[in-house]
Write a protein that holds these residues in place. Structure first.
Motif, mmCIF file in Angstrom:
data_model
loop_
_atom_site.group_PDB
_atom_site.id
_atom_site.type_symbol
_atom_site.label_atom_id
_atom_site.label_comp_id
_atom_site.label_asym_id
_atom_site.label_seq_id
_atom_site.Cartn_x
_atom_site.Cartn_y
_atom_site.Cartn_z
ATOM 1 N N UNK A 1 36.775 44.235 45.764
ATOM 2 C CA UNK A 1 37.626 43.199 46.371
ATOM 3 C C UNK A 1 38.905 43.033 46.045
ATOM 4 N N UNK A 2 39.708 42.521 47.044
ATOM 5 C CA UNK A 2 41.237 42.190 46.467
ATOM 6 C C UNK A 2 41.685 41.254 45.766
ATOM 7 N N UNK A 3 42.532 41.296 44.888
ATOM 8 C CA UNK A 3 43.265 40.415 44.009
ATOM 9 C C UNK A 3 43.425 38.894 44.250
ATOM 10 N N UNK A 4 43.835 38.876 45.723
ATOM 11 C CA UNK A 4 43.870 37.497 46.271
ATOM 12 C C UNK A 4 42.560 36.752 46.097
ATOM 13 N N UNK A 5 41.446 37.569 46.481
ATOM 14 C CA UNK A 5 40.251 36.888 46.509
ATOM 15 C C UNK A 5 39.855 36.447 45.140
ATOM 16 N N UNK B 1 38.641 37.509 36.808
ATOM 17 C CA UNK B 1 39.358 38.241 36.243
ATOM 18 C C UNK B 1 38.915 39.785 36.779
ATOM 19 N N UNK B 2 39.808 40.394 37.440
ATOM 20 C CA UNK B 2 39.759 41.471 38.248
ATOM 21 C C UNK B 2 40.229 42.770 37.585
ATOM 22 N N UNK B 3 39.685 43.602 37.189
ATOM 23 C CA UNK B 3 40.230 44.759 36.540
ATOM 24 C C UNK B 3 39.728 46.002 37.281
ATOM 25 N N UNK B 4 40.771 46.953 37.521
ATOM 26 C CA UNK B 4 40.610 48.337 38.598
ATOM 27 C C UNK B 4 41.072 49.315 37.614
ATOM 28 N N UNK B 5 40.083 50.207 37.313
ATOM 29 C CA UNK B 5 40.175 51.270 36.408
ATOM 30 C C UNK B 5 40.540 52.573 37.367
#
Length: 179
Positions: free
Chosen positions: A134-138, A145-149
Motif C-alpha cells: 500500500x501507499x504511505x498516505x494510506x 507503521x509502514x516499512x519498505x525493504x
C-alpha cells in the motif's frame, strides 16, 4: 510468564512453510507461541494444489472464514506475526474485534481498501518489489507503521536476513518490557 505470540502462515500453510521454523528458533524462548495454518483457518482445500487455485479459494470465501475462525479461536490479547494472506487475515480480524497488543504483518494483500484505523500497534512490512504494497498516505491514514525493504519482493519473509531482523525486533520489544 511469557507473552503470547500468535503466528499465522502465508497462503501455503505448513505445506511450504519450512522457513517459519527459523522464526520459532529465534522466538520460542521468549514467547508462548501459537501457530495457525492459514489454509486450515480458512477451510481452504483445493483439489489441485496450485497458486492460482489457492488464491481463488481465499478470494472467494477463505479470507472471510479465516477471519471468523481466528476471532473464535483467539479470545485473549496477544501479539501477532503474520505473513502474506495470513497477514491479511490478522489485519482484517483486528478490525472486527480480535484482541491484539501488536501486529507485525508482512506482505499483507488487499488491506488498502480498509479505511478504519486499528486500535493496536501495527507494523506493515513489504518488499520494495511487492505489487501488493500500500501507499504511505494510506498507512498514515490508518495509523500503521509502514516499512519498505529495498530489493525484495512479496516473499521477503522467507529470507534468512529478514527472518533474523524481524525476530530481533520482536525480541527487543519483549525484552524492553522486562526491564
Amino acid at each position: 510468564m511469557a507473552e503470547k505470540l500468535v503466528v499465522i502462515s502465508d497462503k501455503w500453510g505448513a505445506k511450504k512453510g519450512l522457513w517459519i521454523a527459523s522464526y520459532f528458533g529465534y522466538l520460542q524462548q521468549y514467547y508462548d507461541i501459537v501457530f495457525h495454518d492459514c489454509q486450515q483457518l480458512g477451510n481452504v482445500d483445493v483439489p489441485i494444489f496450485s497458486e492460482e487455485n489457492i488464491d481463488k479459494a481465499f478470494q472467494e470465501k477463505g479470507i472471510d472464514r479465516a477471519v471468523s475462525n481466528l476471532i473464535k479461536k483467539e479470545t485473549e490479547q496477544a501479539h501477532y506475526l503474520a505473513f502474506g494472506t495470513g497477514a491479511t487475515v490478522a489485519y482484517k480480524a483486528s478490525l472486527k474485534g480480535l484482541p491484539v497488543k501488536s501486529i507485525t504483518a508482512i506482505s499483507a494483500m488487499g488491506i488498502e481498501s480498509e479505511e478504519q484505523p486499528l486500535n493496536a500497534d501495527i507494523k506493515l512490512i513489504y518488499g520494495e518489489c511487492d505489487k501488493s504494497k500500500p501507499g504511505l498516505k494510506w498507512a498514515k491514514s490508518v495509523g500503521a507503521n509502514l516499512r519498505i525493504v529495498p530489493n525484495f519482493g512479496h516473499t521477503l519473509y522467507s529470507d534468512e536476513k529478514i527472518i533474523s531482523e524481524i525476530s530481533l525486533e520482536l525480541l527487543e520489544n519483549i525484552t524492553k518490557n522486562l526491564v
